[in-house]
Design a protein around this motif. Structure first.
Motif, PDB file in Angstrom:
ATOM      1  N   THR A  70      30.722   2.160  -2.766  1.00 25.13           N
ATOM      2  CA  THR A  70      31.551   3.267  -2.291  1.00 25.13           C
ATOM      3  C   THR A  70      32.366   3.896  -3.415  1.00 25.13           C
ATOM      4  O   THR A  70      33.016   4.901  -3.212  1.00 25.13           O
ATOM      5  N   THR A  71      32.314   3.274  -4.603  1.00 29.30           N
ATOM      6  CA  THR A  71      33.061   3.803  -5.744  1.00 29.30           C
ATOM      7  C   THR A  71      32.142   3.950  -6.949  1.00 29.30           C
ATOM      8  O   THR A  71      31.085   3.317  -7.031  1.00 29.30           O
ATOM      9  N   VAL A  72      32.584   4.764  -7.883  1.00 29.70           N
ATOM     10  CA  VAL A  72      31.853   4.961  -9.136  1.00 29.70           C
ATOM     11  C   VAL A  72      31.765   3.622  -9.877  1.00 29.70           C
ATOM     12  O   VAL A  72      30.728   3.276 -10.438  1.00 29.70           O
ATOM     13  N   GLU A  73      32.856   2.874  -9.842  1.00 29.81           N
ATOM     14  CA  GLU A  73      32.895   1.590 -10.529  1.00 29.81           C
ATOM     15  C   GLU A  73      31.889   0.604  -9.939  1.00 29.81           C
ATOM     16  O   GLU A  73      31.220  -0.136 -10.678  1.00 29.81           O
ATOM     17  N   ALA A  74      31.749   0.608  -8.618  1.00 32.05           N
ATOM     18  CA  ALA A  74      30.777  -0.277  -7.962  1.00 32.05           C
ATOM     19  C   ALA A  74      29.344   0.118  -8.349  1.00 32.05           C
ATOM     20  O   ALA A  74      28.498  -0.753  -8.568  1.00 32.05           O
ATOM     21  N   LEU A  75      29.084   1.405  -8.454  1.00 33.11           N
ATOM     22  CA  LEU A  75      27.761   1.857  -8.879  1.00 33.11           C
ATOM     23  C   LEU A  75      27.475   1.389 -10.304  1.00 33.11           C
ATOM     24  O   LEU A  75      26.381   0.915 -10.599  1.00 33.11           O
ATOM     25  N   ARG A  76      28.471   1.503 -11.169  1.00 26.87           N
ATOM     26  CA  ARG A  76      28.314   1.056 -12.551  1.00 26.87           C
ATOM     27  C   ARG A  76      27.991  -0.436 -12.610  1.00 26.87           C
ATOM     28  O   ARG A  76      27.110  -0.862 -13.337  1.00 26.87           O
ATOM     29  N   GLU A  77      28.694  -1.214 -11.812  1.00 24.00           N
ATOM     30  CA  GLU A  77      28.467  -2.667 -11.782  1.00 24.00           C
ATOM     31  C   GLU A  77      27.098  -3.016 -11.204  1.00 24.00           C
ATOM     32  O   GLU A  77      26.377  -3.839 -11.754  1.00 24.00           O
ATOM     33  N   LYS A  78      26.751  -2.379 -10.087  1.00 24.15           N
ATOM     34  CA  LYS A  78      25.485  -2.702  -9.425  1.00 24.15           C
ATOM     35  C   LYS A  78      24.273  -2.139 -10.154  1.00 24.15           C
ATOM     36  O   LYS A  78      23.165  -2.579  -9.908  1.00 24.15           O
ATOM     37  N   GLY A  79      24.482  -1.194 -11.052  1.00 25.18           N
ATOM     38  CA  GLY A  79      23.374  -0.604 -11.792  1.00 25.18           C
ATOM     39  C   GLY A  79      23.354  -1.030 -13.238  1.00 25.18           C
ATOM     40  O   GLY A  79      22.894  -0.292 -14.100  1.00 25.18           O
ATOM     41  N   ALA A  80      23.838  -2.217 -13.513  1.00 29.88           N
ATOM     42  CA  ALA A  80      24.005  -2.677 -14.895  1.00 29.88           C
ATOM     43  C   ALA A  80      22.726  -3.190 -15.553  1.00 29.88           C
ATOM     44  O   ALA A  80      22.694  -3.364 -16.758  1.00 29.88           O
ATOM     45  N   SER A  81      21.688  -3.433 -14.795  1.00 33.47           N
ATOM     46  CA  SER A  81      20.454  -3.949 -15.391  1.00 33.47           C
ATOM     47  C   SER A  81      19.247  -3.270 -14.749  1.00 33.47           C
ATOM     48  O   SER A  81      19.332  -2.741 -13.639  1.00 33.47           O
ATOM     49  N   PRO A  82      18.106  -3.298 -15.434  1.00 31.28           N
ATOM     50  CA  PRO A  82      16.896  -2.709 -14.840  1.00 31.28           C
ATOM     51  C   PRO A  82      16.528  -3.353 -13.501  1.00 31.28           C
ATOM     52  O   PRO A  82      16.095  -2.666 -12.583  1.00 31.28           O
ATOM     53  N   GLU A  83      16.754  -4.654 -13.389  1.00 31.65           N
ATOM     54  CA  GLU A  83      16.436  -5.350 -12.136  1.00 31.65           C
ATOM     55  C   GLU A  83      17.335  -4.872 -10.996  1.00 31.65           C
ATOM     56  O   GLU A  83      16.869  -4.633  -9.884  1.00 31.65           O
ATOM     57  N   SER A  84      18.630  -4.722 -11.302  1.00 34.87           N
ATOM     58  CA  SER A  84      19.544  -4.286 -10.242  1.00 34.87           C
ATOM     59  C   SER A  84      19.287  -2.838  -9.850  1.00 34.87           C
ATOM     60  O   SER A  84      19.482  -2.457  -8.693  1.00 34.87           O
ATOM     61  N   ILE A  85      18.823  -2.027 -10.796  1.00 34.60           N
ATOM     62  CA  ILE A  85      18.464  -0.640 -10.468  1.00 34.60           C
ATOM     63  C   ILE A  85      17.285  -0.635  -9.500  1.00 34.60           C
ATOM     64  O   ILE A  85      17.285   0.110  -8.513  1.00 34.60           O
ATOM     65  N   GLN A  86      16.287  -1.466  -9.766  1.00 32.09           N
ATOM     66  CA  GLN A  86      15.135  -1.561  -8.866  1.00 32.09           C
ATOM     67  C   GLN A  86      15.556  -2.023  -7.477  1.00 32.09           C
ATOM     68  O   GLN A  86      15.044  -1.537  -6.462  1.00 32.09           O
ATOM     69  N   GLU A  87      16.498  -2.960  -7.421  1.00 30.49           N
ATOM     70  CA  GLU A  87      17.018  -3.417  -6.124  1.00 30.49           C
ATOM     71  C   GLU A  87      17.684  -2.270  -5.376  1.00 30.49           C
ATOM     72  O   GLU A  87      17.511  -2.131  -4.161  1.00 30.49           O
ATOM     73  N   LEU A  88      18.454  -1.439  -6.096  1.00 24.52           N
ATOM     74  CA  LEU A  88      19.097  -0.275  -5.472  1.00 24.52           C
ATOM     75  C   LEU A  88      18.063   0.711  -4.952  1.00 24.52           C
ATOM     76  O   LEU A  88      18.216   1.249  -3.848  1.00 24.52           O
ATOM     77  N   VAL A  89      17.031   0.959  -5.735  1.00 22.54           N
ATOM     78  CA  VAL A  89      15.967   1.879  -5.325  1.00 22.54           C
ATOM     79  C   VAL A  89      15.334   1.388  -4.031  1.00 22.54           C
ATOM     80  O   VAL A  89      15.163   2.157  -3.073  1.00 22.54           O
ATOM     81  N   ALA A 128      14.928   7.917 -10.672  1.00 21.41           N
ATOM     82  CA  ALA A 128      15.476   8.876 -11.628  1.00 21.41           C
ATOM     83  C   ALA A 128      16.855   9.365 -11.193  1.00 21.41           C
ATOM     84  O   ALA A 128      17.765   9.512 -12.019  1.00 21.41           O
ATOM     85  N   ARG A 129      17.014   9.598  -9.923  1.00 16.99           N
ATOM     86  CA  ARG A 129      18.296  10.063  -9.391  1.00 16.99           C
ATOM     87  C   ARG A 129      19.360   8.977  -9.554  1.00 16.99           C
ATOM     88  O   ARG A 129      20.489   9.243  -9.988  1.00 16.99           O
ATOM     89  N   ILE A 130      19.007   7.749  -9.215  1.00 19.87           N
ATOM     90  CA  ILE A 130      19.967   6.645  -9.340  1.00 19.87           C
ATOM     91  C   ILE A 130      20.362   6.444 -10.799  1.00 19.87           C
ATOM     92  O   ILE A 130      21.543   6.255 -11.107  1.00 19.87           O
ATOM     93  N   ILE A 131      19.397   6.509 -11.702  1.00 17.55           N
ATOM     94  CA  ILE A 131      19.703   6.341 -13.131  1.00 17.55           C
ATOM     95  C   ILE A 131      20.629   7.457 -13.609  1.00 17.55           C
ATOM     96  O   ILE A 131      21.582   7.207 -14.362  1.00 17.55           O
ATOM     97  N   LYS A 132      20.384   8.677 -13.177  1.00 14.26           N
ATOM     98  CA  LYS A 132      21.266   9.793 -13.552  1.00 14.26           C
ATOM     99  C   LYS A 132      22.685   9.522 -13.077  1.00 14.26           C
ATOM    100  O   LYS A 132      23.651   9.704 -13.813  1.00 14.26           O
ATOM    101  N   TRP A 133      22.827   9.048 -11.837  1.00 16.52           N
ATOM    102  CA  TRP A 133      24.160   8.757 -11.300  1.00 16.52           C
ATOM    103  C   TRP A 133      24.830   7.622 -12.054  1.00 16.52           C
ATOM    104  O   TRP A 133      26.028   7.663 -12.306  1.00 16.52           O
ATOM    105  N   ILE A 134      24.070   6.601 -12.420  1.00 14.83           N
ATOM    106  CA  ILE A 134      24.636   5.479 -13.183  1.00 14.83           C
ATOM    107  C   ILE A 134      25.102   5.977 -14.547  1.00 14.83           C
ATOM    108  O   ILE A 134      26.189   5.606 -15.015  1.00 14.83           O
ATOM    109  N   ASN A 135      24.308   6.824 -15.179  1.00 17.71           N
ATOM    110  CA  ASN A 135      24.714   7.396 -16.458  1.00 17.71           C
ATOM    111  C   ASN A 135      26.005   8.190 -16.319  1.00 17.71           C
ATOM    112  O   ASN A 135      26.908   8.089 -17.153  1.00 17.71           O
TER     113      ASN A 135
END
Length: 149
Positions: free
Chosen positions: A25-44, A52-59
């Motif tokens: 629910t926060t930018v900080e939570a997205l940063r934490e949950k998107g910290a690794s390639p594996e966690s990005i795949q879990e989010l997807v 691509a959209r999730i990676i853009k948001w994490i950036n």
């Protein structure tokens, strides 16, 4: 200070709801949950939002750590080719500033282009973060808006 997830450009109610379902629910939570390639795949997989959209948001969330960047300027930095704090730390302030001014003149991404001294400050903050990766400067460094012509 926590930033709500909808502060990231491109995250509206629909995407915010999908992210909230997985505890983001926060930018900080997205940063934490998107910290690794594996966690990005879990989010997807969990949100059914394209990678691509999730990676853009994490950036963008990572750029939010720089005091003074926020929603609009993170979008302008991305448009200028700056996708990470590391890339920002390696930037030449005058070149980045000129690129941002030109982009904004053509695309009108922000109401006011940051001044050169503000871009220099962002680069200095990003260098400090590279030296101390756990440091979030978004609430620590004083800054002011410099109006440019």
């Amino acid at each position: 200070m926590a930033h709500y997830i909808k502060e990231i450009e491109g995250i509206g109610s629909t995407y915010a709801s999908k992210l909230a379902e997985v505890g983001i629910t926060t930018v900080e939570a997205l940063r934490e949950k998107g910290a690794s390639p594996e966690s990005i795949q879990e989010l997807v997989q969990a949100t059914e939002i394209d990678e691509a959209r999730i990676i853009k948001w994490i950036n963008m969330a990572n750029l939010f750590q720089i005091n003074g960047v926020g929603e609009e300027y993170s979008e302008l930095l991305l448009a200028a080719g700056i996708e990470s704090v590391e890339q920002l730390s390696n930037s030449v302030s005058e070149l980045l500033y000129a690129k941002m001014v030109a982009l904004n003149e053509n695309k009108h991404l922000v109401r006011q282009t940051p001044g050169l001294s503000q871009v220099e400050d962002w680069i200095n903050q990003s260098k400090a973060m590279q030296e101390n990766p756990q440091q979030d400067l978004s609430n620590e460094t004083e800054w002011s808006v410099e109006w440019s012509d």
